[in-house]
Scaffold this motif. Structure first.
Motif, PDB file in Angstrom:
ATOM      1  N   PHE A 117       0.849  -1.186   0.000  1.00 33.45           N
ATOM      2  CA  PHE A 117       0.000   0.000   0.000  1.00 33.45           C
ATOM      3  C   PHE A 117       0.888   1.240   0.000  1.00 33.45           C
ATOM      4  O   PHE A 117       1.826   1.335   0.809  1.00 33.45           O
ATOM      5  CB  PHE A 117      -0.902   0.016   1.228  1.00 33.45           C
ATOM      6  N   VAL A 118       0.596   2.175  -0.904  1.00 32.77           N
ATOM      7  CA  VAL A 118       1.425   3.377  -1.045  1.00 32.77           C
ATOM      8  C   VAL A 118       0.538   4.618  -1.002  1.00 32.77           C
ATOM      9  O   VAL A 118      -0.635   4.571  -1.375  1.00 32.77           O
ATOM     10  CB  VAL A 118       2.229   3.347  -2.365  1.00 32.77           C
ATOM     11  N   PRO A 119       1.081   5.757  -0.545  1.00 30.33           N
ATOM     12  CA  PRO A 119       0.273   6.979  -0.498  1.00 30.33           C
ATOM     13  C   PRO A 119       0.088   7.629  -1.860  1.00 30.33           C
ATOM     14  O   PRO A 119      -0.906   8.312  -2.092  1.00 30.33           O
ATOM     15  CB  PRO A 119       1.066   7.893   0.442  1.00 30.33           C
ATOM     16  N   ASP A 120       1.046   7.431  -2.780  1.00 30.19           N
ATOM     17  CA  ASP A 120       1.033   8.115  -4.077  1.00 30.19           C
ATOM     18  C   ASP A 120       1.531   7.139  -5.133  1.00 30.19           C
ATOM     19  O   ASP A 120       2.720   6.798  -5.167  1.00 30.19           O
ATOM     20  CB  ASP A 120       1.926   9.349  -4.015  1.00 30.19           C
ATOM     21  N   ALA A 126      -1.097   6.832   3.699  1.00 25.25           N
ATOM     22  CA  ALA A 126      -0.962   8.283   3.727  1.00 25.25           C
ATOM     23  C   ALA A 126      -0.311   8.761   5.016  1.00 25.25           C
ATOM     24  O   ALA A 126       0.431   9.745   5.034  1.00 25.25           O
ATOM     25  CB  ALA A 126      -2.333   8.931   3.550  1.00 25.25           C
ATOM     26  N   SER A 127      -0.577   8.057   6.117  1.00 27.62           N
ATOM     27  CA  SER A 127       0.002   8.463   7.397  1.00 27.62           C
ATOM     28  C   SER A 127       1.239   7.653   7.755  1.00 27.62           C
ATOM     29  O   SER A 127       2.152   8.167   8.404  1.00 27.62           O
ATOM     30  CB  SER A 127      -1.038   8.313   8.516  1.00 27.62           C
ATOM     31  N   GLU A 128       1.302   6.407   7.324  1.00 26.74           N
ATOM     32  CA  GLU A 128       2.397   5.528   7.723  1.00 26.74           C
ATOM     33  C   GLU A 128       3.493   5.397   6.675  1.00 26.74           C
ATOM     34  O   GLU A 128       4.571   4.896   6.964  1.00 26.74           O
ATOM     35  CB  GLU A 128       1.844   4.126   8.039  1.00 26.74           C
TER      36      GLU A 128
END
Length: 253
Positions: A93-96, A138-140
């Motif tokens: 899982f990635v934020p971007d 997004a936070s981690e």
């Protein structure tokens, strides 16, 4: 939980396990440490003074190990060819997604498929993995969100791991795709997808195990061995603590 990724001896003239350690370390924000000759990666504790080569994981529940176990030059992974199967892969899982694409391709990954809401890549050794835009990242920052097992019957293999790991909640449940919740924010959930492929016969190099998992239990490995056997796992007579699940995926206790 330690997820071991099989590594060739050399990648582009460099030690294969160090190439993959640098790749996954940069992608996931993990640091390298070397206990007893192993090369492993674990989450950096936020307030720790890190020294390269320090033989501690800082208490991380999830580790990645880079090792020759499971690698075979005779049958390296070539997704999606079932004769050169992936068997297991990481959903990260990635934020971007765009930034992650630039990062991994810049470090030697190859884009294998753009699936719309996620993308599949091969790492520098050929192991496939998927990048998913996900709010938790997004936070981690990027995290291993799921460990995905190929198998003929996802519901049957999910039932084995539910009994083995003592969990019950299914986040997704269909004939071709099951996700079980490990109920631990520090560990990836386990997913099972329908596939037909040549199962591992570790340590036979013609049927390698590209990835395998080491499980650690508070009640020790003896109780886990008995539980695994009762649920249908088969002992692999290479090490006392090595088994294969009902779909043939090897694991250690």
């Amino acid at each position: 939980m330690t997820i071991t990724i099989g590594c060739p001896e050399l990648l582009n003239g460099r030690e294969g396990r160090r190439v993959l350690a640098a790749f996954y370390g940069e992608l996931l924000g993990l640091r390298a440490f070397e206990p007893y000759g192993w090369l492993k990666l674990a989450r950096r504790p936020p307030d720790s003074d890190y020294v390269a080569g320090r033989t501690t994981d800082g208490g991380s529940k999830l580790q990645l190990a880079l090792d020759g176990d499971g690698w075979s030059d005779q049958c390296p992974p070539r997704w999606p060819d079932p004769e050169y199967p992936q068997q297991m892969h990481l959903d990260i899982f990635v934020p971007d997604a765009q930034a992650a694409d630039k990062l991994v391709t810049g470090m030697g990954a190859a884009l294998l498929a753009d699936q719309g809401d996620f993308r599949t890549y091969a790492d520098p050794a050929g192991h496939p993995f998927c990048l998913y835009p996900h709010p938790v990242a997004a936070s981690e920052g990027p995290v291993v969100g799921r460990l995905v097992f190929d198998c003929f019957s996802p519901r049957a293999l999910a039932s084995f791991y539910e009994g083995f790991l003592g969990v019950q909640k299914r986040l997704e449940d269909s004939p071709g795709w099951v996700v079980i919740d490990l109920d631990d924010d520090d560990l990836p959930n386990l997913a099972f997808q329908h596939a037909q492929f040549r199962a591992a016969r570790w340590p036979d190099p013609a049927y390698p195990a590209q990835l395998h998992v080491d499980y650690r239990f508070p009640d020790g490995h003896r109780a886990a061995m008995a539980r695994a056997e009762r649920l249908g796992a088969i002992h692999v007579p290479v090490r006392e603590v090595t088994y294969a699940d009902p779909a043939g995926h090897p694991f250690c206790l």
